[in-house]
Design an enzyme around this catalytic site. Structure first.
Site, PDB file in Angstrom:
ATOM      1  N   ASP A   1       0.859  -1.176   0.000  1.00 38.79           N
ATOM      2  CA  ASP A   1       0.000   0.000   0.000  1.00 38.79           C
ATOM      3  C   ASP A   1       0.902   1.235   0.000  1.00 38.79           C
ATOM      4  O   ASP A   1       2.128   1.129   0.043  1.00 38.79           O
ATOM      5  CB  ASP A   1      -0.979  -0.038   1.178  1.00 38.79           C
TER       6      ASP A   1
ATOM      7  N   ASP B   1      -7.545  -7.503   0.385  1.00 35.55           N
ATOM      8  CA  ASP B   1      -6.625  -7.753   1.498  1.00 35.55           C
ATOM      9  C   ASP B   1      -7.374  -7.420   2.763  1.00 35.55           C
ATOM     10  O   ASP B   1      -8.264  -6.558   2.755  1.00 35.55           O
ATOM     11  CB  ASP B   1      -5.381  -6.854   1.420  1.00 35.55           C
TER      12      ASP B   1
END
Lengths: 378, 378
Positions: free
Chosen positions: B93, B269
């Site tokens: 991320d 996720d």
């Protein structure tokens, strides 16, 4: 699964012994190290991981298991092997050591001990007969007699009292064990006598007369210097029957294991590889390494490039340092694995050296190797 | 190891999609679930255990890794794959979400964010360009643009400001990414717009015009009801290009995954399977099971006798209950494993169902199955 318990002494090299133990759940090559599975788990490690370190037998703690989840509960679930999914041999201690170290002892007399559970304060009784019953419920391949384990130093009167009580409990343990007739399972007696050599010899002689399947030396690694421990081992081991396995309880560091094997010990258990692994310490052929130390932060080298175990070869010291600093569970898992693998590698090295008649050389080379790490081997 | 990033849409069934992502470190079958490896470790699990659950890609958190051990440190050690010993694809991320949720934010302006590290209080800057640089240092197969992620509910002015800022950061992220020319690596844009459908559509349209390798839907699973999240997914997904992967960030429960795939999402996720595993909860085909509950104390059944993963079949609920009550690390390890394996099994089931054109049946049967456990699926 009902091979009778047996021990074969295959080779000796000085006092060091190479042997094989046969149990209902498989064979154990000695000298052997048993990882400690206190609460029906070697802390943090799956049974597969424990097996992959080379462990052929684990130890379970009667004290912990009798309190939680309870021996009858484990028996109803198929015994400790099934409960913890460990198909290989299990040795259980008698519970005596933890009663005396962990619980608030309420009474110790001829009959046994009464203590308060450290979990919920409940009053619990443990006698030689109940300790045998619990270990039978757990299904231990090797059970231990209940004994009284003193902290050292202690005075000679106290040492004699505890040693003699332990002998009487040994007799009761043996009667109780034989009454249960678990074919193929073994009961070991425990030599007591503190740091008094003559009392140790007396204890060994009396126990030998009772004819146990194996003999432990208990009441050591309880605060005494290493030299004291080794002296007692050196004097006691040769007074135990050569054709039975000898187990030094709760020992020890890699150096302790090497020196005790040199003095005729066949079996060991200790929390050190897993406990120290959880606290960021690795045991390796290069000695002990404290991964929390900042000197490892950028070190790309693995802990031990020569290890037979991938965990010691696959991860950089920098990564392990990171896991330890970040308090990540995987740090405890990997270092416990590395440590158990090193202990097993050390035992395998000792076994091979005894077979080759080169134990002395192996011992010297191993100790020299420990000088190269972060801190000297403990 | 330098196959260019690619996505192939293999089959659709209604809005549900079956695809394949190609990255420099391997292929990922979609719909896919990515376990979260926050601090360069999926908590408590070795890479071997993570792979054995069926995971083909994991997520790393830029925020955590930039603070400890640092992106430059990881790059010097060979990148995140080598550092954590995970040879398969990694998505990172951008750090934005954690900056805004974990740190004490000092300044957010056009340039980026300045925050205090939650570890040592140090002032740290993160800009779109630095987020790309960090992810390149980590060596992520898939990098994410820096975006501003609001907590919901938020007012329309605030949502528009953050959405438009995220678009300008998307452009800067793309320029920075292209300037680094890491052949075969991918950058995803992130759709923002809160719970406002028209702003979500505007964000999707503008990002699509910038031509990213994939598109995420961000800023969801931040406190809004599931129905709101699914409505936004349902309206947003079809406005993203069909030939690029679609990633719903930070989602979710098994039910969320099923419903989001039904609405055209390819990637997920979430910390839920590992976090809840550490807190004694198992996700299974029978629904979620709270192992701490006393009703499991004597239950000899495994969590899921039909599971393809041994951890779900080998251990009794009684044993898992014991580990949870005794606060044993192995409880967290086994339940995290079981949960990740169930998530992967659920994804594999969805992939097979889409291939067979039976996604609707699979969805209904899966939801019906969850009714049989301890508590309904979350």
């Amino acid at each position: 699964m009902t091979a009778p318990f047996a021990f074969a002494l295959l080779k000796t090299d000085g006092a060091a012994r190479r042997g094989e133990i046969v149990t209902p759940h498989g064979r154990v090559q000695t000298p052997a190290f048993m990882p400690v599975g206190t609460q029906a788990t070697v802390k943090g490690l799956t049974p597969d991981i424990v097996r992959a370190t080379g462990a052929a037998i684990v130890l379970g703690n009667t004290y912990h298991l009798m309190l939680r989840p309870g021996a009858e509960r484990i028996a109803a679930l198929g015994g400790l092997h099934a409960f913890m999914h460990w198909p290989l041999p299990i040795l259980t201690d008698s519970g005596g050591f933890q009663v005396m170290s962990l619980s608030q002892l309420r009474k110790l007399d001829e009959n046994g001990v009464v203590f308060r559970s450290h979990l919920d304060g409940a009053m619990v009784e443990l006698s030689p007969e109940r300790a045998i019953e619990i270990q039978a419920l757990l299904g231990a391949d090797i059970a231990m007699q209940l004994d009284e384990c003193l902290r050292l130093p202690a005075g000679p009167t106290e040492i004699r009292r505890a040693m003699e009580l332990s002998l009487r409990w040994a007799e009761r343990s043996k009667r109780a064990f034989e009454g249960r007739a678990r074919a193929g399972y073994a009961l070991f007696g425990i030599v007591q006598g503190g740091d008094d050599i003559s009392m140790r010899c007396e204890s060994a002689r009396e126990l030998t007369a009772m004819d146990f399947e194996g003999y432990a030396i208990g009441g050591l690694a309880v605060g005494e210097p290493q030299a004291v421990m080794l002296k007692i081992v050196e004097e006691t081991a040769p007074r135990l029957p050569a054709e039975r396995p000898r187990y030094l309880m709760g020992v020890g560091t890699p150096h302790d294991l090497l020196e005790a094997v040199a003095r005729g010990i066949d079996m060991f258990d200790c929390v050190l590889p897993t406990r120290n692994g959880r606290h960021g310490m690795a045991f390796t052929r290069h000695g002990a390494i404290n991964l929390a130390n900042a000197r490892h932060a950028a070190d790309p080298r693995p802990l031990d490039e020569q290890s037979a175990h991938p965990a010691a070869r696959s991860y950089s010291r920098a990564y392990l340092h990171h896991l330890v600093k970040a308090n990540e569970m995987l740090g405890a898992v990997l270092l416990s694995t590395v440590n158990l693998a090193y202990y097993q590698e050390l035992m395998a090295g000792m076994r091979a050296a005894i077979e080759a008649g080169r134990f002395g050389d192996f011992r010297a080379a191993t100790i020299a190797g420990w000088g190269r790490a972060d801190i000297p081997a403990l």
